[in-house]
Write an enzyme that holds these catalytic residues in place. Structure first.
Site, PDB file in Angstrom:
ATOM      1  N   ASP A 193       0.900  -1.145   0.000  1.00 40.44           N
ATOM      2  CA  ASP A 193       0.000   0.000   0.000  1.00 40.44           C
ATOM      3  C   ASP A 193       0.936   1.192   0.000  1.00 40.44           C
ATOM      4  O   ASP A 193       1.524   1.531   1.026  1.00 40.44           O
ATOM      5  CB  ASP A 193      -0.886   0.012   1.251  1.00 40.44           C
ATOM      6  CG  ASP A 193      -1.968   1.067   1.134  1.00 40.44           C
ATOM      7  OD1 ASP A 193      -1.658   2.180   0.680  1.00 40.44           O
ATOM      8  OD2 ASP A 193      -3.129   0.777   1.478  1.00 40.44           O
ATOM      9  N   HIS A 194       1.126   1.791  -1.183  1.00 45.47           N
ATOM     10  CA  HIS A 194       2.236   2.741  -1.279  1.00 45.47           C
ATOM     11  C   HIS A 194       2.046   3.974  -0.401  1.00 45.47           C
ATOM     12  O   HIS A 194       2.996   4.679  -0.127  1.00 45.47           O
ATOM     13  CB  HIS A 194       2.545   3.111  -2.739  1.00 45.47           C
ATOM     14  CG  HIS A 194       1.477   3.897  -3.402  1.00 45.47           C
ATOM     15  ND1 HIS A 194       0.462   3.320  -4.111  1.00 45.47           N
ATOM     16  CD2 HIS A 194       1.265   5.220  -3.462  1.00 45.47           C
ATOM     17  CE1 HIS A 194      -0.336   4.257  -4.572  1.00 45.47           C
ATOM     18  NE2 HIS A 194       0.126   5.426  -4.203  1.00 45.47           N
TER      19      HIS A 194
ATOM     20  N   HIS B  13      -5.821   2.670   0.902  1.00 39.60           N
ATOM     21  CA  HIS B  13      -4.959   3.750   1.391  1.00 39.60           C
ATOM     22  C   HIS B  13      -5.566   4.512   2.570  1.00 39.60           C
ATOM     23  O   HIS B  13      -4.908   4.736   3.580  1.00 39.60           O
ATOM     24  CB  HIS B  13      -4.700   4.768   0.273  1.00 39.60           C
ATOM     25  CG  HIS B  13      -4.211   4.149  -0.999  1.00 39.60           C
ATOM     26  ND1 HIS B  13      -3.188   3.232  -1.027  1.00 39.60           N
ATOM     27  CD2 HIS B  13      -4.592   4.311  -2.284  1.00 39.60           C
ATOM     28  CE1 HIS B  13      -2.970   2.877  -2.279  1.00 39.60           C
ATOM     29  NE2 HIS B  13      -3.809   3.501  -3.059  1.00 39.60           N
TER      30      HIS B  13
HETATM   31  N1  LIG Z   1       0.792   1.861 -12.915  1.00 43.28           N
HETATM   32  C1  LIG Z   1       0.619   2.302 -11.703  1.00 43.28           C
HETATM   33  O1  LIG Z   1       0.945   3.461 -11.377  1.00 43.28           O
HETATM   34  C2  LIG Z   1       0.086   1.383 -10.622  1.00 43.28           C
HETATM   35  C3  LIG Z   1      -0.090   1.912  -9.326  1.00 43.28           C
HETATM   36  C4  LIG Z   1      -0.541   1.066  -8.321  1.00 43.28           C
HETATM   37  C5  LIG Z   1      -0.815  -0.266  -8.620  1.00 43.28           C
HETATM   38  N2  LIG Z   1      -0.655  -0.749  -9.877  1.00 43.28           N
HETATM   39  C6  LIG Z   1      -0.947  -2.153 -10.117  1.00 43.28           C
HETATM   40  O2  LIG Z   1       0.201  -2.793 -10.619  1.00 43.28           O
HETATM   41  C7  LIG Z   1      -0.136  -3.770 -11.584  1.00 43.28           C
HETATM   42  C8  LIG Z   1       0.614  -3.471 -12.874  1.00 43.28           C
HETATM   43  O3  LIG Z   1       0.233  -2.193 -13.325  1.00 43.28           O
HETATM   44  P1  LIG Z   1       0.793  -1.589 -14.680  1.00 43.28           P
HETATM   45  O4  LIG Z   1       0.259  -0.211 -14.735  1.00 43.28           O
HETATM   46  O5  LIG Z   1       2.233  -1.808 -14.800  1.00 43.28           O
HETATM   47  O6  LIG Z   1       0.015  -2.479 -15.745  1.00 43.28           O
HETATM   48  P2  LIG Z   1       0.408  -2.718 -17.274  1.00 43.28           P
HETATM   49  O7  LIG Z   1       1.191  -1.573 -17.797  1.00 43.28           O
HETATM   50  O8  LIG Z   1      -0.837  -3.124 -17.956  1.00 43.28           O
HETATM   51  O9  LIG Z   1       1.391  -3.955 -17.184  1.00 43.28           O
HETATM   52  C9  LIG Z   1       0.933  -5.266 -16.893  1.00 43.28           C
HETATM   53  C10 LIG Z   1       2.073  -6.215 -17.051  1.00 43.28           C
HETATM   54  O10 LIG Z   1       1.629  -7.541 -16.818  1.00 43.28           O
HETATM   55  C11 LIG Z   1       2.082  -8.380 -17.894  1.00 43.28           C
HETATM   56  N3  LIG Z   1       1.184  -9.526 -18.082  1.00 43.28           N
HETATM   57  C12 LIG Z   1       1.464 -10.790 -17.733  1.00 43.28           C
HETATM   58  N4  LIG Z   1       0.472 -11.620 -18.009  1.00 43.28           N
HETATM   59  C13 LIG Z   1      -0.506 -10.875 -18.521  1.00 43.28           C
HETATM   60  C14 LIG Z   1      -1.791 -11.183 -18.938  1.00 43.28           C
HETATM   61  N5  LIG Z   1      -2.274 -12.448 -18.889  1.00 43.28           N
HETATM   62  N6  LIG Z   1      -2.542 -10.169 -19.433  1.00 43.28           N
HETATM   63  C15 LIG Z   1      -2.057  -8.913 -19.502  1.00 43.28           C
HETATM   64  N7  LIG Z   1      -0.826  -8.572 -19.065  1.00 43.28           N
HETATM   65  C16 LIG Z   1      -0.047  -9.540 -18.572  1.00 43.28           C
HETATM   66  C17 LIG Z   1       2.200  -7.459 -19.072  1.00 43.28           C
HETATM   67  O11 LIG Z   1       3.225  -7.838 -19.931  1.00 43.28           O
HETATM   68  P3  LIG Z   1       3.111  -8.864 -21.113  1.00 43.28           P
HETATM   69  O12 LIG Z   1       1.950  -8.454 -21.931  1.00 43.28           O
HETATM   70  O13 LIG Z   1       4.442  -8.707 -21.768  1.00 43.28           O
HETATM   71  O14 LIG Z   1       2.942 -10.181 -20.453  1.00 43.28           O
HETATM   72  C18 LIG Z   1       2.706  -6.185 -18.410  1.00 43.28           C
HETATM   73  O15 LIG Z   1       4.110  -6.251 -18.220  1.00 43.28           O
HETATM   74  C19 LIG Z   1      -1.658  -3.696 -11.758  1.00 43.28           C
HETATM   75  O16 LIG Z   1      -2.264  -4.710 -11.022  1.00 43.28           O
HETATM   76  C20 LIG Z   1      -2.024  -2.350 -11.177  1.00 43.28           C
HETATM   77  O17 LIG Z   1      -3.303  -2.385 -10.572  1.00 43.28           O
HETATM   78  C21 LIG Z   1      -0.206   0.050 -10.886  1.00 43.28           C
END
Ligand SMILES: NC(=O)c1ccc[n+]([C@@H]2O[C@H](COP(=O)([O-])OP(=O)(O)OC[C@H]3O[C@@H](n4cnc5c(N)ncnc54)[C@H](OP(=O)(O)O)[C@@H]3O)[C@@H](O)[C@H]2O)c1
Length: 497
Positions: free
Chosen positions: A175-176, A238
């Site tokens: 929980d950042h 949060h």
């Molecule tokens: N971005 C933020 O600021 C943030 C903040 C808080 C929490 N989060 C959480 O962190 C997690 C990642 O967020 P993100 O923003 O980095 O998401 P994202 O950009 O959509 O990245 C998702 C990653 O998961 C991989 N992946 C593996 N299996 C997958 C599948 N079956 N379907 C789709 N993607 C798959 C994707 O890569 P491949 O397609 O190469 O496999 C990609 O590297 C999420 O759960 C989000 O709720 C994100």
């Protein structure tokens, strides 16, 4: 002095946004401060096919171009991995073994789940099937990103799944907000200052207000947000964790379980919402189109990816009570929303006024406030009454404020930097424990259920760029929300501190 043992950090979802925007920059900051262990590697893993070099090029996008980065990137590696069945993780296992040998790193692994949440149960299972989740000799830790479940049932289910493969003390639910310096400082403010500690209860505190405002809207993530909403996205995790820090009893020691035990006791004391209370205690809203700084802004329902009839809340305000000895009768207020006038997260402790108004009527007496600013411009502000110079005894409110940025030679670490380092050192204090996550869901679930099943409960519109629906003011019963800034300012980031 805590030590950071040599290890490999495996990031699942390494081709995604969070990895390059937050995780790699946080690791680089740790690297620059020489806080990473001497033998350390990051192994990125996701389905996209990338070489080590391609991965490095991709994730250093948010880092400066300098010699430090050139050195740091040598510690980054990448392994394509699919996630259909347990066998798909075999190449990952072999790569980990190869890296441990090649780099002389012991088999200590941290697995960071930064993938879509649908994989939060799957990846731990496949790690387990491949013998990677537990080890007699080495540490194995699992960091789970938010969201942790989409409701009480799914959070419970996820906890059960994770505990099949990892023990609770191996699991770090991120929980950042808890990584933010001022949140941790709340414990120090409360428990190391003789002037605050005796006042921190129903005898002296009239109400507690927590605001987390964002000036941004859904920013192209309407499709995701429409299935979430402010209650799930902000309150359940949060803001409830903040409530835990504000309201907890002093822990016996500064240690993960002692602190987290106190947080769960707060959650156990939350007065549950009954269905007939909800429309009086909880106000939800949705931003509507408006003009901000001479620009037309679309309403939430017009955002790409959002259902034009959506009833997902972009704003929520609630009043609730903690039924325990310390907080009996003290209302707690939470307010959070998108497209509000500014970006600010703060906790406001409103103290009761003096018993007798010596200097005239009550409007001439002060309700002291202690404002704990969590973002941006982390700091603490105390408002108190002073005599206005000149004849008579007019009282005015003045500020005594502290900004973290004023501390010379101290840079406030980013939340991810702090949390990653804590996990590397085996300290879970600032991570949410499974039971606390469930309790927070238990608290908000009746509200979500009522909204989903009772169409009579209104969702109020508010023009983008305002402080939410006016109905939220009624929750305060004659008092007012604190407005850190009344009007939009040029940078949209004006804050009083
Ligand atoms: N971005 C933020 O600021 C943030 C903040 C808080 C929490 N989060 C959480 O962190 C997690 C990642 O967020 P993100 O923003 O980095 O998401 P994202 O950009 O959509 O990245 C998702 C990653 O998961 C991989 N992946 C593996 N299996 C997958 C599948 N079956 N379907 C789709 N993607 C798959 C994707 O890569 P491949 O397609 O190469 O496999 C990609 O590297 C999420 O759960 C989000 O709720 C994100």
């Amino acid at each position: 002095m805590r030590t950071t043992s040599n290890h490999i950090l495996v990031i699942f979802g390494a081709s995604g946004d969070l990895t390059k925007r937050k995780l790699i920059p946080a690791l680089f900051d740790l690297y620059k401060q020489k806080l990473l262990p001497t033998k350390f590697a990051v192994l990125g893993a996701s389905r996209t096919s990338l070489t080590d070099e391609e991965f490095r090029d991709r994730v250093v996008e948010f880092l400066p171009e300098n010699e430090d980065v050139a050195e740091f990137r040598k510690q980054l590696f990448y392994q394509p991995v699919s996630n259909n069945q347990a066998d798909d993780f075999l190449p990952l296992k072999l790569r980990l073994e190869a890296l441990t040998q090649q780099l002389g790193i012991p088999g200590n692994y941290i697995f960071y789940l930064s993938t879509p949440p649908s994989l939060y149960g799957v990846i731990p299972e496949f790690l387990h099937e491949n013998g990677l989740s537990r080890s007699e000799k080495y540490f194995r830790r699992l960091i789970v990103e938010k969201p942790f479940g989409t409701n009480l049932a799914s959070a419970k289910e996820l906890n059960v799944k994770l505990l099949n493969y990892f023990n609770e003390d191996q699991i770090y639910r991120i929980d950042h907000y808890l990584g933010k310096e001022t949140v941790q400082n709340m414990l120090v403010t409360r428990f190391s200052n003789g002037i605050f500690e005796p006042l921190w209860n129903h005898n002296y505190i009239e109400r507690v207000e927590i605001t987390s405002a964002e000036s941004l809207g859904v920013e192209g993530r309407g499709g995701y947000y429409d299935h979430s909403g402010a209650m799930r996205d902000m309150v359940q995790n949060h803001l409830m964790q903040l409530v835990g820090f504000v309201a907890m009893e002093p822990p016996v020691v500064v240690e993960a379980n002692a602190i987290r035990n106190e947080i769960t006791k707060v959650f156990q004391s939350l007065r549950p919402f009954k269905e007939n209370m909800i429309s009086r205690h909880v106000i939800r809203g949705q931003y509507t189109s408006s003009v901000i700084k001479n620009e037309n802004v679309v309403g939430y329902r017009e955002e790409p990816g959002v259902d034009p009839f959506s009833r997902t809340e972009t704003f929520v305000a609630l009043r609730f009570y903690i039924d325990n000895w310390r907080w009996a009768g003290v209302p707690f207020y939470i307010r959070t929303g998108k497209k509000l006038p500014t970006r600010v997260t703060e906790v406001v402790i409103h103290f009761k006024s003096v018993p007798h108004h010596l200097f005239g009527n009550s409007s001439n007496s002060i309700n002291n406030q202690l404002i704990i600013r969590i973002q941006p411009d982390e700091g603490i502000l105390l408002k108190f009454g002073m005599k206005t110079p000149g004849s008579g005894f007019d009282v005015q409110t003045v500020n005594m404020d502290f900004h973290y940025s004023d501390l010379a030679n101290v840079t406030v670490p980013s939340a991810y930097e702090r949390l990653l380092l804590d996990c590397m050192q085996g300290d879970a204090t600032l991570y949410a424990r499974g039971d606390a996550v469930e309790q927070a869901w238990e608290f908000v679930q009746p509200i979500i259920n009522a909204w989903e099943t009772n169409p009579e409960i209104p969702i109020y519109g508010y023009p983008a760029g305002t402080w939410g629906p006016e109905n939220a003011d009624e929750l305060m019963k004659g008092a007012n929300w604190r407005y850190p800034c009344k009007n939009l300012t040029n940078d949209g980031l004006y804050c009083e501190l």
